[in-house]
Write an enzyme that holds these catalytic residues in place. Structure first.
Site, PDB file in Angstrom:
ATOM      1  N   CYS A  24       3.667  22.321 -28.218  1.00  0.00           N
ATOM      2  CA  CYS A  24       3.906  20.896 -27.722  1.00  0.00           C
ATOM      3  C   CYS A  24       5.108  20.674 -27.237  1.00  0.00           C
ATOM      4  O   CYS A  24       6.132  21.771 -27.220  1.00  0.00           O
ATOM      5  CB  CYS A  24       3.253  19.874 -28.708  1.00  0.00           C
ATOM      6  N   ASN A  27       7.375  19.830 -31.340  1.00  0.00           N
ATOM      7  CA  ASN A  27       6.756  20.304 -32.538  1.00  0.00           C
ATOM      8  C   ASN A  27       6.775  19.295 -33.816  1.00  0.00           C
ATOM      9  O   ASN A  27       7.244  19.902 -34.690  1.00  0.00           O
ATOM     10  CB  ASN A  27       7.622  21.675 -32.792  1.00  0.00           C
ATOM     11  N   CYS A  29       4.413  16.508 -33.600  1.00  0.00           N
ATOM     12  CA  CYS A  29       3.135  15.650 -33.866  1.00  0.00           C
ATOM     13  C   CYS A  29       1.887  16.622 -33.556  1.00  0.00           C
ATOM     14  O   CYS A  29       1.245  17.200 -34.548  1.00  0.00           O
ATOM     15  CB  CYS A  29       3.106  14.673 -32.673  1.00  0.00           C
ATOM     16  N   ARG A  30       1.664  16.924 -32.282  1.00  0.00           N
ATOM     17  CA  ARG A  30       0.502  17.673 -32.067  1.00  0.00           C
ATOM     18  C   ARG A  30       0.278  19.190 -32.581  1.00  0.00           C
ATOM     19  O   ARG A  30      -0.631  19.404 -33.059  1.00  0.00           O
ATOM     20  CB  ARG A  30       0.012  17.584 -30.408  1.00  0.00           C
ATOM     21  N   SER A  31       1.275  19.779 -32.043  1.00  0.00           N
ATOM     22  CA  SER A  31       1.282  21.355 -32.373  1.00  0.00           C
ATOM     23  C   SER A  31       1.147  21.471 -33.943  1.00  0.00           C
ATOM     24  O   SER A  31       0.446  22.204 -34.688  1.00  0.00           O
ATOM     25  CB  SER A  31       2.005  22.269 -31.645  1.00  0.00           C
ATOM     26  N   ASP A 141      -0.109  13.060 -25.999  1.00  0.00           N
ATOM     27  CA  ASP A 141       1.025  12.939 -27.096  1.00  0.00           C
ATOM     28  C   ASP A 141       1.081  11.279 -27.675  1.00  0.00           C
ATOM     29  O   ASP A 141       1.007  10.471 -26.914  1.00  0.00           O
ATOM     30  CB  ASP A 141       2.172  13.158 -26.146  1.00  0.00           C
TER      31      ASP A 141
END
Length: 179
Positions: A24, A27, A29-31, A141
């Site tokens: 993401c 690095n 939040c999402r990934s 995001d």
């Protein structure tokens, strides 16, 4: 509408082992949420000795920092352990070290070099069908939003992780048991 079949996994670079990387922007939040969930699902399926999961961000702003507190809280609320995560930055070597690299959105995908057999969007494996008015294939995001955005991302990564593990389980070279 029935779920579309996810794309086939690219072959392992090393027989009997498989490496998935999630990417993401920062690095935090999402990934990392996807990393924690997918790694837990891989472990629950008995594949942890053969399948590794890693995450990184295309930007270096957060390198060495723990996950965003809202992301970590969302994971903790569902029984996952986010504490080991420390942000890392993507570099071109990730494309050679991992069998499958999954970007969270189209900008992340462009930043790491675009789509190929081994580089795809994470939600290409999401079992939710895409229709004319259905979801796109990006993980939004949640950083600038509220808790609901993190819960939405967690729901996406949980169902997509289930589909990814199912695809990994179909590979006879990765079957659990003695090597």
């Amino acid at each position: 509408m029935s779920p579309a079949l996810p794309p086939a996994l690219p072959p392992a670079r090393t027989p009997g082992a498989y490496s998935v990387a999630l990417v993401c922007l920062g690095n935090i939040c999402r990934s990392p949420m996807a990393d924690v969930v997918l790694a837990q699902r891989v472990d629950d399926a008995g594949l942890a000795a053969r399948v590794t999961v890693a995450s990184s961000g295309t930007g270096g702003w957060h390198v060495g920092q723990p996950m965003d507190l809202r992301a970590a809280s969302s994971l903790l609320a569902e029984g996952y352990d986010p504490s080991p995560h420390r942000a890392r930055q993507f570099d071109a070597g990730w494309l050679e070290r991992h069998d499958l690299v999954l970007a969270m959105d189209s900008q992340n995908l462009a930043d790491i070099g675009g789509r190929s057999e081994r580089v795809r969007l994470y939600r290409d494996f999401d079992p939710v069908p895409v229709g004319d008015d259905g979801p796109d294939r990006e993980v939004p995001d949640p950083y600038y939003g509220g808790d609901a955005g993190f819960e939405e991302v967690l729901a996406m990564v949980e169902r997509t992780s289930v589909a990814l593990v199912a695809a990994l389980q179909r590979d006879p070279a990765l079957a659990p048991g003695p090597r």
